[in-house]
Scaffold this motif. Structure first.
Motif, PDB file in Angstrom:
ATOM      1  N   LEU A  77      42.654  41.644  57.673  1.00  0.00           N
ATOM      2  CA  LEU A  77      43.152  42.540  58.707  1.00  0.00           C
ATOM      3  C   LEU A  77      44.661  42.418  58.747  1.00  0.00           C
ATOM      4  N   MET A  78      45.352  43.534  58.602  1.00  0.00           N
ATOM      5  CA  MET A  78      46.821  43.481  58.587  1.00  0.00           C
ATOM      6  C   MET A  78      47.382  44.578  59.473  1.00  0.00           C
ATOM      7  N   LEU A  79      48.446  44.255  60.185  1.00  0.00           N
ATOM      8  CA  LEU A  79      49.153  45.257  60.975  1.00  0.00           C
ATOM      9  C   LEU A  79      50.195  45.895  60.060  1.00  0.00           C
ATOM     10  N   ALA A  80      49.760  46.926  59.358  1.00  0.00           N
ATOM     11  CA  ALA A  80      50.627  47.595  58.382  1.00  0.00           C
ATOM     12  C   ALA A  80      50.131  49.028  58.216  1.00  0.00           C
ATOM     13  N   ASP A  81      50.980  49.855  57.657  1.00  0.00           N
ATOM     14  CA  ASP A  81      50.628  51.246  57.388  1.00  0.00           C
ATOM     15  C   ASP A  81      49.955  51.327  56.026  1.00  0.00           C
ATOM     16  N   GLU A  82      48.799  52.027  55.959  1.00  0.00           N
ATOM     17  CA  GLU A  82      48.095  52.128  54.680  1.00  0.00           C
ATOM     18  C   GLU A  82      48.912  52.899  53.643  1.00  0.00           C
ATOM     19  N   SER A  83      49.906  53.663  54.085  1.00  0.00           N
ATOM     20  CA  SER A  83      50.764  54.382  53.145  1.00  0.00           C
ATOM     21  C   SER A  83      51.862  53.505  52.550  1.00  0.00           C
ATOM     22  N   ASP A  84      52.050  52.330  53.112  1.00  0.00           N
ATOM     23  CA  ASP A  84      53.069  51.396  52.618  1.00  0.00           C
ATOM     24  C   ASP A  84      52.496  50.684  51.390  1.00  0.00           C
ATOM     25  N   HIS A  85      52.758  51.267  50.225  1.00  0.00           N
ATOM     26  CA  HIS A  85      52.121  50.790  48.993  1.00  0.00           C
ATOM     27  C   HIS A  85      52.501  49.346  48.676  1.00  0.00           C
ATOM     28  N   GLU A  86      53.777  48.971  48.897  1.00  0.00           N
ATOM     29  CA  GLU A  86      54.222  47.629  48.542  1.00  0.00           C
ATOM     30  C   GLU A  86      53.509  46.571  49.374  1.00  0.00           C
ATOM     31  N   THR A  87      53.465  46.775  50.698  1.00  0.00           N
ATOM     32  CA  THR A  87      52.797  45.796  51.577  1.00  0.00           C
ATOM     33  C   THR A  87      51.309  45.724  51.278  1.00  0.00           C
ATOM     34  N   LEU A  88      50.689  46.890  51.053  1.00  0.00           N
ATOM     35  CA  LEU A  88      49.242  46.934  50.790  1.00  0.00           C
ATOM     36  C   LEU A  88      48.903  46.160  49.518  1.00  0.00           C
ATOM     37  N   THR A  89      49.669  46.394  48.457  1.00  0.00           N
ATOM     38  CA  THR A  89      49.379  45.697  47.197  1.00  0.00           C
ATOM     39  C   THR A  89      49.676  44.209  47.304  1.00  0.00           C
ATOM     40  N   ALA A  90      50.746  43.847  48.023  1.00  0.00           N
ATOM     41  CA  ALA A  90      51.109  42.435  48.127  1.00  0.00           C
ATOM     42  C   ALA A  90      50.041  41.636  48.867  1.00  0.00           C
ATOM     43  N   ILE A  91      49.443  42.223  49.915  1.00  0.00           N
ATOM     44  CA  ILE A  91      48.470  41.479  50.729  1.00  0.00           C
ATOM     45  C   ILE A  91      47.075  41.529  50.113  1.00  0.00           C
ATOM     46  N   LEU A  92      46.700  42.673  49.523  1.00  0.00           N
ATOM     47  CA  LEU A  92      45.342  42.798  48.984  1.00  0.00           C
ATOM     48  C   LEU A  92      45.215  42.248  47.562  1.00  0.00           C
ATOM     49  N   SER A  93      46.321  42.059  46.856  1.00  0.00           N
ATOM     50  CA  SER A  93      46.238  41.569  45.470  1.00  0.00           C
ATOM     51  C   SER A  93      45.522  40.225  45.336  1.00  0.00           C
ATOM     52  N   PRO A  94      45.792  39.217  46.225  1.00  0.00           N
ATOM     53  CA  PRO A  94      45.015  37.974  46.109  1.00  0.00           C
ATOM     54  C   PRO A  94      43.511  38.180  46.273  1.00  0.00           C
ATOM     55  N   LEU A  95      43.115  39.078  47.189  1.00  0.00           N
ATOM     56  CA  LEU A  95      41.687  39.373  47.367  1.00  0.00           C
ATOM     57  C   LEU A  95      41.091  39.957  46.093  1.00  0.00           C
ATOM     58  N   ILE A  96      41.824  40.889  45.499  1.00  0.00           N
ATOM     59  CA  ILE A  96      41.321  41.544  44.283  1.00  0.00           C
ATOM     60  C   ILE A  96      41.251  40.537  43.142  1.00  0.00           C
ATOM     61  N   ALA A  97      42.226  39.625  43.073  1.00  0.00           N
ATOM     62  CA  ALA A  97      42.195  38.594  42.029  1.00  0.00           C
ATOM     63  C   ALA A  97      40.984  37.682  42.204  1.00  0.00           C
ATOM     64  N   GLU A  98      40.679  37.320  43.461  1.00  0.00           N
ATOM     65  CA  GLU A  98      39.498  36.488  43.720  1.00  0.00           C
ATOM     66  C   GLU A  98      38.223  37.236  43.336  1.00  0.00           C
ATOM     67  N   ARG A  99      38.181  38.531  43.641  1.00  0.00           N
ATOM     68  CA  ARG A  99      36.988  39.312  43.303  1.00  0.00           C
ATOM     69  C   ARG A  99      36.806  39.403  41.789  1.00  0.00           C
ATOM     70  N   GLU A 100      37.882  39.607  41.056  1.00  0.00           N
ATOM     71  CA  GLU A 100      37.775  39.749  39.599  1.00  0.00           C
ATOM     72  C   GLU A 100      37.260  38.467  38.944  1.00  0.00           C
ATOM     73  N   THR A 101      37.719  37.310  39.447  1.00  0.00           N
ATOM     74  CA  THR A 101      37.267  36.057  38.837  1.00  0.00           C
ATOM     75  C   THR A 101      35.849  35.708  39.254  1.00  0.00           C
ATOM     76  N   MET A 102      35.383  36.220  40.424  1.00  0.00           N
ATOM     77  CA  MET A 102      33.999  35.969  40.843  1.00  0.00           C
ATOM     78  C   MET A 102      32.992  36.765  40.021  1.00  0.00           C
ATOM     79  N   LYS A 103      33.444  37.851  39.403  1.00  0.00           N
ATOM     80  CA  LYS A 103      32.533  38.671  38.596  1.00  0.00           C
ATOM     81  C   LYS A 103      31.951  37.897  37.422  1.00  0.00           C
TER      82      LYS A 103
END
Length: 950
Positions: A624-650
């Protein structure tokens, strides 16, 4: 480097400017008339002053440039000039370490990879905030050698004073850098090289003189250190080793002070090993230096040895020193083995638990067996009394005794609770029940605490549990409570399983220095959140196995299908709160466990399936983040660790104990709970108004309007990545339009893998918005007059809003939402609209259009259309074809050469998605949207109580 002459010249110029200000300039031209002399004097004064100021500025710039050039010749750490350094080598202060240092760190199993980390660790100097105009950017080879000495066994030829500091200041007239640049800046308390050489010679001469006495003094100092340590009865002797190891090996695993086997070993900076208690005692008594080599050593310098050494140490076999026990145990398990002995004698026992006799323990601290033994006589007396007086009811006698004891000590609250329990009323609610009451009634912490105190004061009983009990109960429900393991271990993910709520921005400021982050983000680690969700439905999984006649002891592998949802929400401001300045928008990333199946024989048996996949109860929050979904830089910076964890769990398997048996789980992730805006954001596609209308196929808006039905799904995450590489590199050297046509609208790098699908909720909202437009155009008879003015169109909208409010009780809204869409898309609404339309033919067209839509809608809204609406599923292709014909004929004025994104998806892609996934509605983002509502309500509720985000 500026010389002393230039400084004198600068001083003279400054004096001349001062004399000009006072008006003491001598006039050179005496022939000038008396009236014009004051004017000429003023002009000359002003011109001379400007020229001198300009010269002074130029001189200052040259001095600063020279100062900066001098800085580059000095060591950042010790201030020595590189010209006087005998090694003639220097190293950058910032950046990664060199290969030689990297090898040393790898041997010592250290994780530091950059020079700033090492300099901060060795010299206690923070160089991250350095400024080029004040601080040097390189350090000398002597300091590099000291860093190596810290992390390796190599001898160090230089001495670095521990308490001396190097202060760097900006350039000034008395600048020490510019005055002493060739020789280097002298550090405070730093001995010169000459003095250091003399000291070393004197020390060497003394060493030669005292060589004969040295051996005897070493023996005496060893005996003294053994007396200081005094650990004979605490640590194990090397004689207890079960195997006859070589003498050198025994010496390597024994303490340098007490010569016992290392207990809680620590390593000094000079790579000598000691027992922690022994070295701390020696440092306290004998001074801050290593007992083995006399190198300066402080308690803060002590480190744990590398893990591989500890593994070897713990795997050594030792004989148990307790008499009548000849068992050989591993050193790592020795303490556990020793505690298992029933009787510990007061004689010499090699353990540090207790050196004297054990005092008599309190009754409550004993084991159940010991309690029974101590109270045996009392139990027999109570039993005899109960059989004689109370008909054998021992429980009633004991509870009454306890009650009387409490009353005698004036502990009436506990006595009341005990009495209520004896009467079967219960002592109070369970903490988990109280937590559920607090959450479901939207009570803040302070509101719940007020209710708890009020009830307790009125009733005199603790019915509700205090807040700390609720927090303890909450820990068992949050991720990070259950232990688990991955095989193979997850790449770049810690093996620690006790991980609760973590900061979503952790690590971001270090990697993105220049990007301002004005957001707050909280998240769980993905694997810990999945384990928590699985343990929540442990009973459902085991019951599902029983229902399918499978044995409870089957350990898998279980296959878990996970639905991922992500959506932005606007207006989450605190309204009247005084929290931190953050965006008033938020983004919520969540997941739902859709189904769990187990491989049994040659088939997969489904043991769990989510009945309500769009409920907020099964939609687990992840980030959960207090950020604008249109803010591509913030969105990628915060969600990238989640996506990395998901990729290695596959590619890994989860090992989790469930029902007392270690079971294995594999995960399949499907990102379907995204609206079109977010799909385009994370998959690198152009925005919704693009020519490339669809996120599932490559059709353009013109192609989709000419062929409304016959399209197939062609896009995928892998293809989008390939197209981005083409867009980035332009291998065929095409123009912008040709390149855009080749990549079909991919213009950014995709960073989240989504499944090409339709979000049912947003499909409903998008289609309802389009019908709302159609109703306006039908009221204004656009089929007759397509060129209506803007004022006329506003008048149509106003008429439609008033009529919907009057007939359907639908209040006008600024933006279409789910509730408005559900009420708008009904036959009753069409009948109400027809009252405003004169033409009967248009009535029939509108009714047929709405009727077809209402027949198609259940197919993509239902969780399982094959079971819930099989007839409508079979008729879908026919209905969509007829719907398309109506759009291209009766409503040609609106859909000639264009079509909306969701109309295209509804008509062209629904049957193919259902054939692939079995459903569209089950994979929608409604659960995430419901969670958004809860968050918004809690956010506004907590605004009064809290000044910080929780």
């Amino acid at each position: 480097t500026p010389s002393g002459d230039s400084q004198v010249a600068n001083k003279e110029k400054a004096e001349e400017v001062a004399s000009l200000d006072k008006g003491t300039v001598v006039q050179k031209d005496a022939a000038v008339p008396q009236a014009e002399k004051p004017l000429l004097a003023d002009a000359e004064l002003k011109h001379s002053k400007q020229a001198l100021e300009k010269d002074a500025d130029n001189l200052k710039m040259k001095e600063n440039a020279a100062h900066q050039a001098n800085l580059q010749q000095l060591c950042r750490v010790c201030g020595v000039s590189f010209k006087t350094d005998r090694y003639k080598r220097s190293h950058p202060v910032h950046g990664p370490v060199d290969s030689e240092t990297q090898g040393v760190l790898r041997k010592k199993e250290k994780k530091a990879t950059s020079w700033p980390d090492l300099i901060a660790k060795v010299f206690k100097i923070d160089v991250r905030a350095d400024i080029d105009t004040i601080h040097p950017t390189r350090f000398c080879h002597n300091c590099w050698s000291i860093i190596h000495r810290k992390f390796s066994n190599a001898p160090c030829e230089v001495y670095f004073p521990r308490n001396s500091t190097m202060e760097w200041k900006s350039h000034s007239p008395n600048c020490t850098v510019c005055c002493t640049a060739p020789r280097g800046v002298k550090r405070k308390n730093q001995p010169s090289n000459l003095q250091l050489g003399k000291k070393l010679k004197i020390m060497a001469e003394r060493a030669r003189k005292t060589k004969g006495v040295k051996k005897q003094s070493q023996i005496n100092s060893k005996n003294l250190m053994k007396k200081i340590a005094n650990c004979k009865k605490i640590h194990l002797s090397t004689k207890l080793l079960a195997v006859d190891y070589p003498a050198d090996f025994v010496k390597s695993i024994s303490c340098q002070v007490c010569e016992h086997i290392l207990a809680d070993p620590v390593e000094t900076t000079c790579s000598h090993l000691f027992c922690r208690t022994c070295i701390l005692k020696c440092l306290k008594v004998m001074g801050s230096y290593c007992p083995s080599c006399r190198y300066p050593c402080f308690p803060t310098d002590l480190m744990s040895p590398v893990k591989s050494f500890l593994n070897i140490l713990n795997s050594l076999a030792v004989r148990c020193p307790v008499k009548e026990c000849d068992e050989e145990v591993l050193l790592g398990k020795y303490c556990h083995h020793l505690s298992s002995h029933k009787e510990l004698k007061r004689k010499e026992i090699y353990t540090h638990v207790n050196k004297g006799g054990r005092p008599r323990q309190h009754l409550l601290s004993l084991t159940r067996r010991a309690q029974k033994h101590r109270l045996r006589e009392l139990k027999l007396q109570v039993k005899a009394f109960a059989e004689k007086e109370e008909g054998g009811d021992i429980k009633a006698v004991c509870l009454t005794l306890f009650l009387l004891a409490l009353r005698a000590r004036n502990e009436h609250r506990q006595a009341d609770e005990l009495e209520a329990m004896m009467q079967g009323k219960g002592s109070g609610l369970h903490p988990a029940v109280c937590l559920a009451i607090r959450v479901n009634t939207f009570l803040s912490c302070s509101q719940y605490h007020k209710m708890y105190r009020t009830v307790k004061a009125i009733t005199g009983r603790q019915i509700f549990q205090p807040l700390h009990a609720l927090r303890t109960a909450e820990k068992a429900l949050l991720p990070g409570y259950h232990p688990f393991e991955w095989k193979p271990p997850l790449k770049n993910v810690s093996t620690n399983t006790e991980v609760g709520i973590i900061d979503g921005l952790s690590g971001l400021p270090l990697s993105v220095d220049d990007y301002p982050v004005d957001t707050i983000a909280k998240r769980f680690r993905y694997d810990a959140a999945l384990v928590s969700a699985l343990m929540d439905m442990e009973e459902d999984i085991l019951e599902g196995m029983k229902a399918k006649d499978l044995d409870d002891y089957l350990n898998g592998p279980f296959t878990v299908v996970v639905k991922e949802s992500c959506d932005g929400m606007g207006d989450v401001s605190e309204k009247h709160g005084s929290g931190p300045a953050v965006p008033e928008k938020a983004v919520r990333f969540s997941f739902t466990l859709m189904s769990i199946s187990i491989a049994h024989g040659n088939e997969n048996v489904r043991v769990f399936e989510e009945v309500k996949p769009n409920s907020e109860l099964c939609c687990k929050p992840l980030c959960l983040m207090l950020a604008d979904e249109s803010d591509h830089e913030t969105l990628t910076a915060i969600l990238s660790p989640l996506i990395a964890e998901r990729e290695t769990m596959k590619t890994s398997v989860l090992l989790l104990e469930m029902g007392g048996i270690l079971r294995t789980f594999k995960f399949i992730f499907r990102g379907t709970g995204y609206d079109e805006k977010l799909v385009r954001e994370v998959e690198g596609l152009e925005a919704s108004g693009s020519t490339y209308i669809c996120t599932l196929c490559d059709a353009t808006r013109l192609e989709a309007s000419q062929n409304l039905v016959l399209h197939s799904i062609t896009r995928s995450h892998a293809e989008n990545l390939e197209r981005y590489e083409v867009w980035r590199s332009n291998p065929y050297h095409e123009s912008v339009d040709e390149l855009r046509d080749r990549v079909k609208g991919v213009s950014a790098k995709p960073f989240i893998e989504t499944v090409p699908s339709i979000d049912a909720l947003h499909c409903d909202i998008g289609n309802a918005a389009e019908f709302y437009k159609i109703f306006q155009f039908e009221i204004g008879e656009v089929y007759k007059n397509p060129n209506a003015s803007k004022e006329e169109r506003k008048r149509w909208q106003s008429t439609l809003d008033k009529h919907l409010r009057k007939k359907m009780n639908l209040k006008p809204i600024m933006r279409m939402n789910g509730n408005f869409a559900r009420k708008l898309m009904t036959k009753e609404t069409v009948e109400a609209i027809c009252e405003l339309i004169k033409c009967e033919e248009r009535h029939e067209a509108l009714r047929e259009l709405m009727d077809l839509y209402l027949k198609m809608k259940p197919v993509w809204r239902s969780s399982c259309p094959a079971k819930e609406c099989p007839e409508l599923l079979c008729q879908y292709s026919f209905n969509s074809q007829r719907f398309a014909e109506l759009l291209s004929t009766k409503f040609k004025y609106r859909y000639e050469g264009k079509i909306t994104n969701y109309f295209h998806k509804t008509l062209a892609h629904v049957p193919e998605i259902i054939e692939r996934d079995g459903s569209i509605g089950a994979w929608a983002s409604e659960g995430n949207e419901s969670g958004n509502k809860l968050f918004r309500r809690f956010r506004k509720m907590n605004a009064r109580q809290s000044k910080c985000y929780e």
